[in-house]
Motif scaffolding. Structure first.
Motif, PDB file in Angstrom:
ATOM      1  N   LEU A  20       1.547 -20.547   4.855  1.00 57.59           N
ATOM      2  CA  LEU A  20       2.196 -20.648   6.170  1.00 57.59           C
ATOM      3  C   LEU A  20       3.383 -21.613   6.219  1.00 57.59           C
ATOM      4  O   LEU A  20       4.407 -21.275   6.822  1.00 57.59           O
ATOM      5  N   ASP A  38      -3.761 -14.741  10.163  1.00 63.01           N
ATOM      6  CA  ASP A  38      -2.664 -15.622  10.576  1.00 63.01           C
ATOM      7  C   ASP A  38      -1.393 -15.350   9.773  1.00 63.01           C
ATOM      8  O   ASP A  38      -0.284 -15.486  10.292  1.00 63.01           O
ATOM      9  N   ALA A  42       2.334 -13.937  11.099  1.00 65.51           N
ATOM     10  CA  ALA A  42       3.545 -14.724  10.862  1.00 65.51           C
ATOM     11  C   ALA A  42       4.576 -14.008   9.996  1.00 65.51           C
ATOM     12  O   ALA A  42       5.747 -14.379  10.001  1.00 65.51           O
TER      13      ALA A  42
END
Length: 75
Positions: A20, A38, A42
């Motif tokens: 991330l 996640d 993203a």
């Protein structure tokens, strides 16, 4: 900035939470369909193929396709 390329000029491929931070820094982020939720949220792009099944090739084709007319094998 290892290698002299700033992160905002990079394409980054990742599939799990430790990726991330680089997703946020890179110009373009890519992942595979079986990535962490996640990461999927993203990513700028999600391959149709899973890791180990041609996902990187799919991304390379995506990047090189606009330039394909200039690529030639040497004689």
């Amino acid at each position: 900035n290892r290698g002299g390329i700033p992160p905002d000029n990079m394409v980054y491929v990742g599939d799990d939470l430790p990726d991330l931070p680089m997703f946020a820094l890179s110009f373009f982020s890519a992942t595979v369909p079986n990535a962490h939720p996640d990461i999927l949220a993203a990513a700028d792009w999600v391959s149709a193929r899973s890791g180990g099944q041609g996902a990187v090739r799919e991304l390379c084709d995506l990047i090189l396709r606009p330039r394909s007319h200039t690529w030639r094998l040497p004689d």
